[in-house]
Scaffold this motif. Structure first.
Motif, short mmCIF file in Angstrom:
data_model
loop_
_atom_site.label_atom_id
_atom_site.label_comp_id
_atom_site.label_asym_id
_atom_site.label_seq_id
_atom_site.Cartn_x
_atom_site.Cartn_y
_atom_site.Cartn_z
N ARG A 178 0.60 -1.46 0.11
CA ARG A 178 0.10 -0.09 0.22
C ARG A 178 0.53 1.13 -0.12
NH1 ARG A 178 -5.01 -0.48 3.69
NH2 ARG A 178 -3.29 -0.77 5.31
N ARG A 202 -8.58 -1.41 -4.69
CA ARG A 202 -9.55 -1.85 -4.93
C ARG A 202 -9.31 -3.02 -3.74
NH1 ARG A 202 -11.83 0.54 -8.72
NH2 ARG A 202 -12.38 -1.11 -10.28
N ASP A 205 -7.85 -2.90 -0.83
CA ASP A 205 -9.19 -2.50 0.74
C ASP A 205 -9.66 -3.93 0.63
OD1 ASP A 205 -8.71 -0.41 0.41
OD2 ASP A 205 -10.03 1.12 -1.05
N GLU A 208 -7.63 -6.01 2.99
CA GLU A 208 -7.58 -5.35 4.28
C GLU A 208 -8.78 -5.84 4.97
OE1 GLU A 208 -5.92 -1.27 5.68
OE2 GLU A 208 -8.23 -0.96 5.74
N ASP A 209 -9.99 -5.97 4.42
CA ASP A 209 -11.22 -6.51 4.85
C ASP A 209 -11.12 -7.99 4.78
OD1 ASP A 209 -12.07 -3.64 3.94
OD2 ASP A 209 -13.20 -4.82 2.93
#
Length: 295
Positions: A178, A202, A205, A208-209
């Motif tokens: 990142r 995306r 992200d 990370e989710d």
């Protein structure tokens, strides 16, 4: 987060040394390599020889002044350089001891690159997520129900460190990628490159989710353990009260307060039974939540 998160596969003694050697590990991460032992010893010898020269010069000066009857000045001129030598020699000895220690740590730990995560390896967002995971794990391992063996303490001892390591490892990898992504896009992107960069952002992200979902599963497990902990504590408090029940009964009989107190006392047994059932249910729920942590 903890100073250093270590792969559970590292031998325990080396893992402990890794956790205690954050400063050396940071230096190693930035390319530091200790000087060979011979070079360091030679440098020390040269320093002490130079300081000895200062002391000798002071002695010669003192002798010159002594001929003029200034013995006190000799003491000052000779004593000060010698004191300086002694003080600095002690400092050099401490410095050499520190270098020897760091050299030994380096020789032991240089094989473990990639098997530990330092605080600097994760960015701010990842550090928060890892902190949540570590707090959940600490709540479980520090609970009385775990210490008493009401949970699967053996699997906890294996599974929870493995979960912490996997979460830390993934967050460190995510943070590094990142950071590089942000450095690239901060330079400004053409429309063609932006079309590629947005899906990649995306993907970061989404990763990370996915890690966050692992942490939330840990937190659910910790919450179930907290319920079991409350039931366990309440059950023991009720048992303590029940153990003194005859003393309460004797007191209310002597004071004539039977009509007021007896119904309350009789509820102790019912409360104890309900709490025992609640404890079994909450332990069962915790064990069910724990199964979701299995890889």
């Amino acid at each position: 987060m903890a100073d250093v998160v270590v792969d559970p596969g590292v031998p325990p003694e080396d893992a402990q040394l890794l956790r205690e050697s954050r400063r050396v590990l940071i230096k190693m991460r930035h390319g530091w390599v200790p000087e060979p032992r011979r070079s360091a010893s030679g440098l020390r010898a040269r320093r002490i020889a130079s300081l000895g020269g200062v002391a000798f010069f002071g002695l010669l000066m003192g002798v010159g002044f002594l001929g003029r009857g200034l013995g006190l000045l000799l003491l000052v001129l000779l004593g000060i350089p010698l004191m300086i030598v002694l003080f600095i020699r002690n400092d050099l000895a401490e410095e050499d001891d520190e270098q020897d220690y760091e050299r030994e740590v380096y020789e032991q730990l240089r094989w473990y690159e990639g098997r530990y995560v330092l605080p600097d390896d994760v960015d701010e967002s990842s550090a928060r997520i890892l902190g949540r995971a570590q707090r959940a794990i600490a709540a479980v391992t520090g609970s009385r129900v775990n210490a008493e063996g009401l949970l699967d303490d053996v699997r906890n001892a294996v599974m929870l460190p493995a979960q912490e390591w996997e979460i830390a490892r993934l967050l460190a990898k995510l943070s590094a990628l990142r950071t590089k992504h942000r450095e690239t896009v901060s330079q400004g992107l053409t429309p063609e490159v932006e079309a590629v960069a947005e899906p990649l952002a995306r993907a970061l992200d989404s990763s990370e989710d996915a890690v966050l979902a692992r942490v939330e599963a840990l937190e659910r497990y910790a919450a179930n353990v907290a319920d079991a902990e409350r039931a366990y504590l309440a059950q023991h408090q009720i048992e303590e009260l029940r153990g003194r029940l005859h003393q309460y009964e004797e007191l209310v009989a002597e004071t004539g307060a039977d009509g007021f107190a007896v119904p309350e006392l009789e509820r102790l047994a019912e409360d104890a039974d309900r709490l025992e059932q609640a404890l079994r249910r909450s332990v069962s729920s915790a064990q069910e939540a724990f199964r979701h942590l299995d890889p």
